[in-house]
Enzyme design. Structure first.
Site, PDB file in Angstrom:
ATOM      1  N   LEU A 160      11.551  -0.588  13.141  1.00 42.22           N
ATOM      2  CA  LEU A 160      10.875  -1.938  13.311  1.00 42.22           C
ATOM      3  C   LEU A 160      12.111  -2.900  13.634  1.00 42.22           C
ATOM      4  O   LEU A 160      11.969  -4.164  14.277  1.00 42.22           O
ATOM      5  CB  LEU A 160      10.585  -2.565  11.980  1.00 42.22           C
ATOM      6  CG  LEU A 160       8.827  -1.970  11.732  1.00 42.22           C
ATOM      7  CD1 LEU A 160       8.674  -2.501  10.287  1.00 42.22           C
ATOM      8  CD2 LEU A 160       7.891  -2.685  12.749  1.00 42.22           C
ATOM      9  N   ALA A 194       8.001  -2.571   5.984  1.00 38.70           N
ATOM     10  CA  ALA A 194       8.933  -3.794   5.710  1.00 38.70           C
ATOM     11  C   ALA A 194       9.938  -3.563   4.362  1.00 38.70           C
ATOM     12  O   ALA A 194       9.880  -2.324   3.821  1.00 38.70           O
ATOM     13  CB  ALA A 194       7.833  -4.611   4.981  1.00 38.70           C
ATOM     14  N   SER A 232       0.852 -10.866   2.660  1.00 38.77           N
ATOM     15  CA  SER A 232       1.204 -10.472   1.086  1.00 38.77           C
ATOM     16  C   SER A 232       0.641 -11.652   0.100  1.00 38.77           C
ATOM     17  O   SER A 232       0.833 -12.914   0.778  1.00 38.77           O
ATOM     18  CB  SER A 232       2.507 -10.214   0.891  1.00 38.77           C
ATOM     19  OG  SER A 232       2.963 -10.486  -0.592  1.00 38.77           O
ATOM     20  N   GLU A 275       2.574 -12.918  -1.908  1.00 45.11           N
ATOM     21  CA  GLU A 275       3.712 -13.321  -2.227  1.00 45.11           C
ATOM     22  C   GLU A 275       3.929 -14.776  -1.382  1.00 45.11           C
ATOM     23  O   GLU A 275       4.807 -15.508  -1.575  1.00 45.11           O
ATOM     24  CB  GLU A 275       4.792 -12.580  -1.916  1.00 45.11           C
ATOM     25  CG  GLU A 275       5.146 -11.479  -3.019  1.00 45.11           C
ATOM     26  CD  GLU A 275       5.467 -12.115  -4.286  1.00 45.11           C
ATOM     27  OE1 GLU A 275       6.563 -13.033  -4.379  1.00 45.11           O
ATOM     28  OE2 GLU A 275       5.021 -11.589  -5.353  1.00 45.11           O
ATOM     29  N   TYR A 318      11.533 -12.543   0.779  1.00 39.03           N
ATOM     30  CA  TYR A 318      10.368 -11.677   1.382  1.00 39.03           C
ATOM     31  C   TYR A 318       9.254 -12.365   1.559  1.00 39.03           C
ATOM     32  O   TYR A 318       8.444 -12.283   2.547  1.00 39.03           O
ATOM     33  CB  TYR A 318      10.251 -10.649  -0.064  1.00 39.03           C
ATOM     34  CG  TYR A 318       8.695  -9.917   0.105  1.00 39.03           C
ATOM     35  CD1 TYR A 318       8.869  -8.747   1.034  1.00 39.03           C
ATOM     36  CD2 TYR A 318       7.472 -10.223  -0.445  1.00 39.03           C
ATOM     37  CE1 TYR A 318       7.537  -7.949   1.103  1.00 39.03           C
ATOM     38  CE2 TYR A 318       6.608  -9.555  -0.183  1.00 39.03           C
ATOM     39  CZ  TYR A 318       6.399  -8.403   0.527  1.00 39.03           C
ATOM     40  OH  TYR A 318       5.339  -7.674   0.548  1.00 39.03           O
ATOM     41  N   LYS A 323       7.198 -12.881   4.973  1.00 38.64           N
ATOM     42  CA  LYS A 323       5.921 -12.360   5.200  1.00 38.64           C
ATOM     43  C   LYS A 323       4.909 -13.725   5.686  1.00 38.64           C
ATOM     44  O   LYS A 323       4.091 -13.426   6.494  1.00 38.64           O
ATOM     45  CB  LYS A 323       5.040 -11.829   3.828  1.00 38.64           C
ATOM     46  CG  LYS A 323       5.525 -10.609   3.604  1.00 38.64           C
ATOM     47  CD  LYS A 323       4.914  -9.422   4.359  1.00 38.64           C
ATOM     48  CE  LYS A 323       5.172  -8.213   3.998  1.00 38.64           C
ATOM     49  NZ  LYS A 323       4.543  -7.020   4.722  1.00 38.64           N
TER      50      LYS A 323
HETATM   51  P1  GDP Z   1       6.059  -8.676  -6.756  1.00 39.27           P
HETATM   52  O1  GDP Z   1       4.767  -9.450  -7.515  1.00 39.27           O
HETATM   53  O2  GDP Z   1       6.055  -8.203  -5.226  1.00 39.27           O
HETATM   54  O3  GDP Z   1       7.435  -9.281  -7.185  1.00 39.27           O
HETATM   55  O4  GDP Z   1       5.983  -7.163  -7.612  1.00 39.27           O
HETATM   56  P2  GDP Z   1       6.877  -6.758  -8.869  1.00 39.27           P
HETATM   57  O5  GDP Z   1       6.152  -5.442  -9.504  1.00 39.27           O
HETATM   58  O6  GDP Z   1       8.386  -6.420  -8.315  1.00 39.27           O
HETATM   59  O7  GDP Z   1       6.952  -7.847  -9.895  1.00 39.27           O
HETATM   60  C1  GDP Z   1       5.845  -8.545 -10.511  1.00 39.27           C
HETATM   61  C2  GDP Z   1       6.384  -9.497 -11.717  1.00 39.27           C
HETATM   62  O8  GDP Z   1       7.206  -8.750 -12.907  1.00 39.27           O
HETATM   63  C3  GDP Z   1       7.663 -10.463 -11.187  1.00 39.27           C
HETATM   64  O9  GDP Z   1       6.869 -11.738 -11.809  1.00 39.27           O
HETATM   65  C4  GDP Z   1       8.823 -10.113 -11.701  1.00 39.27           C
HETATM   66  O10 GDP Z   1       9.812 -11.243 -12.220  1.00 39.27           O
HETATM   67  C5  GDP Z   1       8.315  -9.283 -13.142  1.00 39.27           C
HETATM   68  N1  GDP Z   1       9.262  -8.531 -13.809  1.00 39.27           N
HETATM   69  C6  GDP Z   1       9.677  -8.560 -14.770  1.00 39.27           C
HETATM   70  N2  GDP Z   1      10.738  -7.728 -15.258  1.00 39.27           N
HETATM   71  C7  GDP Z   1      10.768  -6.824 -14.114  1.00 39.27           C
HETATM   72  C8  GDP Z   1      11.335  -5.762 -13.944  1.00 39.27           C
HETATM   73  O11 GDP Z   1      12.040  -5.057 -14.500  1.00 39.27           O
HETATM   74  N3  GDP Z   1      11.338  -5.228 -12.663  1.00 39.27           N
HETATM   75  C9  GDP Z   1      10.334  -5.727 -11.773  1.00 39.27           C
HETATM   76  N4  GDP Z   1      10.072  -5.085 -10.546  1.00 39.27           N
HETATM   77  N5  GDP Z   1       9.670  -6.865 -11.858  1.00 39.27           N
HETATM   78  C10 GDP Z   1       9.646  -7.326 -13.273  1.00 39.27           C
END
Ligand code: GDP
Length: 326
Positions: free
Chosen positions: A57, A80, A127, A129, A151, A155
């Protein structure tokens, strides 16, 4: 035989989409970057019907070559830098791949074009997001964007440039604003899979605790297998358009953790969970809940897997994988 070209083929959605399109009788081409990409070997084993095509990409000439050689009817841009936390550390890379990558793909689609009576149809993986610090509840196709991470910003560019190419050049280009979608193929870095995998390991005595960041957030979580069908449906309509794909329900981080532990037969989940600042983000998305009315009415799409069934599916899958490893 219709032909589909997918970027992000080795990711969660690429795998689900390849499987779905193959079952619909498509010839499936998947773009793979780099040399000796370890994910290519895994893909060849699990999806022998996917034909790998080199491309990146970050490199427009490679995208042109890929489309010229495969002559697809449909292009799905799922590739992405997709992890929000990583995007804070590698913001420029995220802008280049997640944002500018869409522009390059659109330019390649515009230049290669396809047959006059059958121009290439383009799907952009947008997304939830993009809504970030949400301006209204629930979020629809008309809700203004307020991204909260590099991110999310990238997007927004990808979404806007897709709409712009549709309006400027008459491309059949759709943007699917997909809310979080999960499943057994989710990467271990995302919170759902991190939780279900840790729960399985704790249950089997392989791990003692689960360390997380902020749990005071809410997400509209669906099943990835349901969501790829919406992508395909968008490209089968008379006119290209943008659609929110969501369940219309929201659940908290704490609810996710509690349900996952309960699924493994552990009731006192607080004993195993610790929070650490290192998993908190510089800016957070507190609440996402989408309104899928347009996708339901115009595409006839509906989700099949609800939240408790999704958590169950993921915990059972991780118990299976981790038991086999013991
Ligand atoms: P996102 O919605 O694309 O950011 O998907 P994620 O699964 O990465 O995160 C979802 C939510 O989980 C966010 O609000 C993060 O701050 C929260 N979160 C809390 N603890 C964690 C962690 O240990 N890992 C991740 N990935 N997210 C976490």
């Amino acid at each position: 035989m219709p032909r589909a070209f997918i970027t992000g083929i080795t990711g969660q959605d690429g795998q689900h989409l390849a499987e779905f399109l193959h079952s619909k009788g498509y010839e499936v081409f998947g773009m793979v970057k780099g040399q000796n990409n370890p994910k290519l070997t895994a893909m060849r084993d699990e999806f022998p019907y996917v034909e790998p095509v080199p491309g990146d990409l970050a490199d427009l000439p490679s995208l042109l070559k890929a489309l010229e050689s495969t002559q697809p009817d449909e292009v799905y841009n799922l590739g992405a830098i997709s992890f929000v936390a990583l995007s804070f550390n590698q913001a420029e890379l995220t802008a280049n791949i997640t944002g500018l990558g869409v522009l390059r793909m659109l330019e390649a689609v515009r230049m290669v074009g396809g047959a006059t009576n059958n121009p290439i149809r383009f799907y952009q993986a947008s997304s939830s997001e993009m809504f970030g610090k949400v301006r209204e509840i629930p979020q629809t196709e008309r809700t203004p964007f307020h991204p909260r991470s590099p991110y999310g910003c990238a997007k927004v560019f990808g979404h806007d440039i897709t709409v712009n190419y549709r309006e400027s050049y008459g491309l059949y280009a759709c943007s699917g604003i997909l809310f979080n979608h999960e499943g057994p193929r989710r990467g271990l870095e995302f919170v759902t899979r991190k939780v279900t995998n840790a729960v399985a390991r704790i249950k089997l005595g392989l791990q003692e605790e689960l360390v997380l960041g902020n749990l005071d957030f809410k997400r509209d979580w669906g099943y990835a297998g349901d969501y790829v069908k919406a992508m395909w449906l968008m490209l089968q309509q008379d006119e290209p358009d943008d659609y929110v794909v969501a369940t219309g329900e929201t659940h908290s981080g704490e609810e996710l953790v509690r349900l996952a532990f309960e699924e493994a037969g552990i009731d006192d989940w607080q004993r195993y969970v610790r929070q650490d600042q290192k998993f908190f983000r510089p800016a957070e998305v507190d609440l996402l809940i989408g309104d899928p009315a347009k996708a339901q009415d115009k595409l006839g799409w509906k989700r099949e897997v609800d939240f408790p069934s999704l958590v169950k599916m993921m915990v059972e899958n991780d118990l299976r994988i981790e038991s086999a490893r013991r």
